[in-house]
Structure formats: structure tokens, C-alpha cells
Design a protein around this motif. Structure first.
Motif, PDB file in Angstrom:
ATOM      1  N   GLU A  64     -64.036 -38.202  10.253  1.00 32.55           N
ATOM      2  CA  GLU A  64     -62.864 -37.916  10.609  1.00 32.55           C
ATOM      3  C   GLU A  64     -62.115 -38.581  11.739  1.00 32.55           C
ATOM      4  OE1 GLU A  64     -59.804 -33.753  10.667  1.00 32.55           O
ATOM      5  OE2 GLU A  64     -62.220 -33.694  10.571  1.00 32.55           O
ATOM      6  N   ARG A  65     -62.963 -38.338  12.767  1.00 32.00           N
ATOM      7  CA  ARG A  65     -62.389 -38.677  14.059  1.00 32.00           C
ATOM      8  C   ARG A  65     -62.308 -40.330  14.117  1.00 32.00           C
ATOM      9  NH1 ARG A  65     -66.718 -36.947  16.334  1.00 32.00           N
ATOM     10  NH2 ARG A  65     -67.948 -38.641  16.776  1.00 32.00           N
ATOM     11  N   GLU A  66     -63.175 -41.063  13.227  1.00 29.02           N
ATOM     12  CA  GLU A  66     -63.093 -42.412  13.197  1.00 29.02           C
ATOM     13  C   GLU A  66     -61.997 -42.790  12.290  1.00 29.02           C
ATOM     14  OE1 GLU A  66     -64.663 -44.605  15.218  1.00 29.02           O
ATOM     15  OE2 GLU A  66     -66.253 -43.407  16.041  1.00 29.02           O
ATOM     16  N   GLY A  67     -61.431 -41.941  11.674  1.00 37.27           N
ATOM     17  CA  GLY A  67     -60.195 -42.262  10.775  1.00 37.27           C
ATOM     18  C   GLY A  67     -60.802 -42.878   9.270  1.00 37.27           C
ATOM     19  N   ILE A  68     -62.111 -42.342   8.798  1.00 37.81           N
ATOM     20  CA  ILE A  68     -62.484 -43.038   7.588  1.00 37.81           C
ATOM     21  C   ILE A  68     -62.369 -41.565   6.742  1.00 37.81           C
ATOM     22  CG2 ILE A  68     -64.718 -43.599   6.514  1.00 37.81           C
ATOM     23  CD1 ILE A  68     -65.902 -44.219   9.257  1.00 37.81           C
ATOM     24  N   GLU A  69     -61.862 -41.937   5.536  1.00 41.63           N
ATOM     25  CA  GLU A  69     -61.525 -41.058   4.590  1.00 41.63           C
ATOM     26  C   GLU A  69     -62.649 -40.973   3.597  1.00 41.63           C
ATOM     27  OE1 GLU A  69     -57.772 -41.556   2.206  1.00 41.63           O
ATOM     28  OE2 GLU A  69     -56.628 -41.867   4.144  1.00 41.63           O
TER      29      GLU A  69
END
Length: 242
Positions: A235-240
Motif C-alpha cells: 500500500e505504501r509503495e502504491g502496489i495494488e
């Protein structure tokens, strides 16, 4: 295996270097297995030495050296390659030296093999690439090397439909899973049982890494469950994730 004894035996009977045991191993296989570099140097200098001679499992001396603990076989590997060892040779199970080095978490060995054109794109008879082995042991440095230098495909599947991401998560290796996701691993791929990688997470396992070996991952992982770590970091890395 003492050098003076080996020298004496070879002097009295040079053919003793080519006597196989019940496992079809020659003295060179045993010298490499016990990391006796001086004996290896002596044997490779013998007449008609074959650097690619196989034992009963199809293992060459190079493969055995790649499997030694803590990359201690690197000097032997360098010697064998100078003697013409084939880095592309495969065992009876279809594994090349990179499979073995990755399984043993030998990063310097992996780099040396790739530098000498050992392919990271070879599947063994279980359908696994070296990247599957690296994911199974959770080695972030080796995963990065296989992807960046070895040009390994990140989403290749084995005979069970496992990608490296499935393997990393199933073994509870959070940082390895995050690296794979950031490198393009598809979280929507399902294995042969229809399971997503995230569904294989061992929820009762704890990730004991005190520091992830990636600049982006400075969070202490002590006492954090694997799934929680993966979900929060993704989530923090923007990975769904599904």
C-alpha cells in the motif's frame, strides 16, 4: 583429502584420478565437495582432465562448487571456467549451476556465473527457474541480480503454477515478495490450485528480518506477520493487491 597423499597416489598410478565410486563420482567431485582447492588444482592439471565430467546425478564439478556454503567455491569455479567448464551444463534434474547457487544464497557465485553467460532463463524438470530458488530462500540481492543482470522473467510459472512471488510468499519472505512486486510480479496470477500468491502466506509465521536489504524498506519487521507486512508495504509503495 591431503595433498601429499593425492600427489603420491597420482604419481604411482595416474589413472586413479579417473576411478569412479558407487555414486559415479571421481576424485575431482570429492575434492570440490570438500573445497580442497590445492587438490582440485592438482587434478585439473592431470592429463585428459574433463571439467564437465558428471557424477551419477549429472552434477559437474562446477555445479558442486556452486553449491558450497557461503560461496566458498568461487575460487574453484574461476579455475574450472578457465579450464573450459561449460556453465550451461544441466544436471539430470535439469538444473544448471545458477539453480544451485541461488538455492544456497551464494550471491557472489550467482554474479560470477551470470558474468560468464550462465543463463537465468533455464527451467529445470520441475519447471523452476533460478529465480524460484532465490525466492524460496528469500534472497533479495540474488533476486535483484537475476532480474537485472540475468534478465530472468519475473512471472514464469513452474509445474505447480507457482511464480517466484508464490514461492516467496509461501515461504514467508516478505521483503522478497515486495521486491518481486516492484519488479513487475503479477499478484493476480493463480497457481495450479487456483490460488493467488497472497493466499499462500503462512499467517502464523513471523518475519524476523531486522532490516530489509533494500533502501526503500527501513521498517523493522520484527514480530510482524508476513501478510500484514506485505499488505502494508505494498500500500505504501502504491502496489495494488487483490
Amino acid at each position: 583429502m591431503r595433498l601429499p597423499v593425492v600427489e603420491s597416489l597420482l604419481n604411482s598410478n595416474p589413472k586413479s584420478a579417473y576411478v569412479k565410486d558407487d555414486d559415479e563420482r571421481l576424485p575431482i567431485h570429492w575434492a570440490v565437495a570438500y573445497n580442497h582447492l590445492p587438490v582440485v588444482e592438482l587434478l585439473v592439471a592431470s592429463k585428459n582432465f574433463d571439467p564437465d565430467v558428471e557424477d551419477g546425478s549429472g552434477w559437474t564439478p562446477l555445479m558442486i562448487a556452486a553449491s558450497l556454503k557461503d560461496a566458498s567455491g568461487d575460487a574453484i569455479i574461476e579455475l574450472l571456467i578457465r579450464k573450459g567448464a561449460d556453465v550451461s551444463a544441466k544436471s539430470n534434474s535439469g538444473q544448471n549451476a545458477l539453480h544451485f547457487a541461488s538455492s544456497k544464497n551464494n550471491i557472489s557465485t550467482v554474479r560470477a556465473l551470470i558474468a560468464n553467460k550462465c543463463s537465468a532463463r533455464v527451467k529445470d524438470k520441475r519447471g523452476q527457474l533460478p529465480i524460484h530458488r532465490a525466492a524460496a530462500v528469500g534472497s533479495v540481492p540474488i533476486l535483484k541480480t537475476l532480474l537485472e543482470e540475468g534478465k530472468s522473467p519475473v512471472n514464469a510459472t513452474d509445474a505447480d503454477g507457482y511464480t517466484a512471488l508464490h514461492q516467496a510468499i509461501a515461504e514467508g519472505h516478505g521483503p522478497a515478495a515486495i521486491l518481486l512486486l516492484k519488479s513487475g510480479a503479477d499478484p493476480l496470477k493463480r497457481d495450479s490450485d487456483g490460488k493467488l500468491a497472497i493466499e499462500l502466506v503462512p499467517d502464523d509465521k513471523v518475519c524476523f528480518h531486522s532490516r530489509a536489504k533494500m533502501p526503500e524498506l527501513t521498517l523493522s519487521l520484527s514480530n510482524q506477520k508476513v501478510k500484514q507486512f506485505i499488505l502494508q508495504t505494498a500500500e505504501r509503495e502504491g502496489i495494488e493487491l487483490p
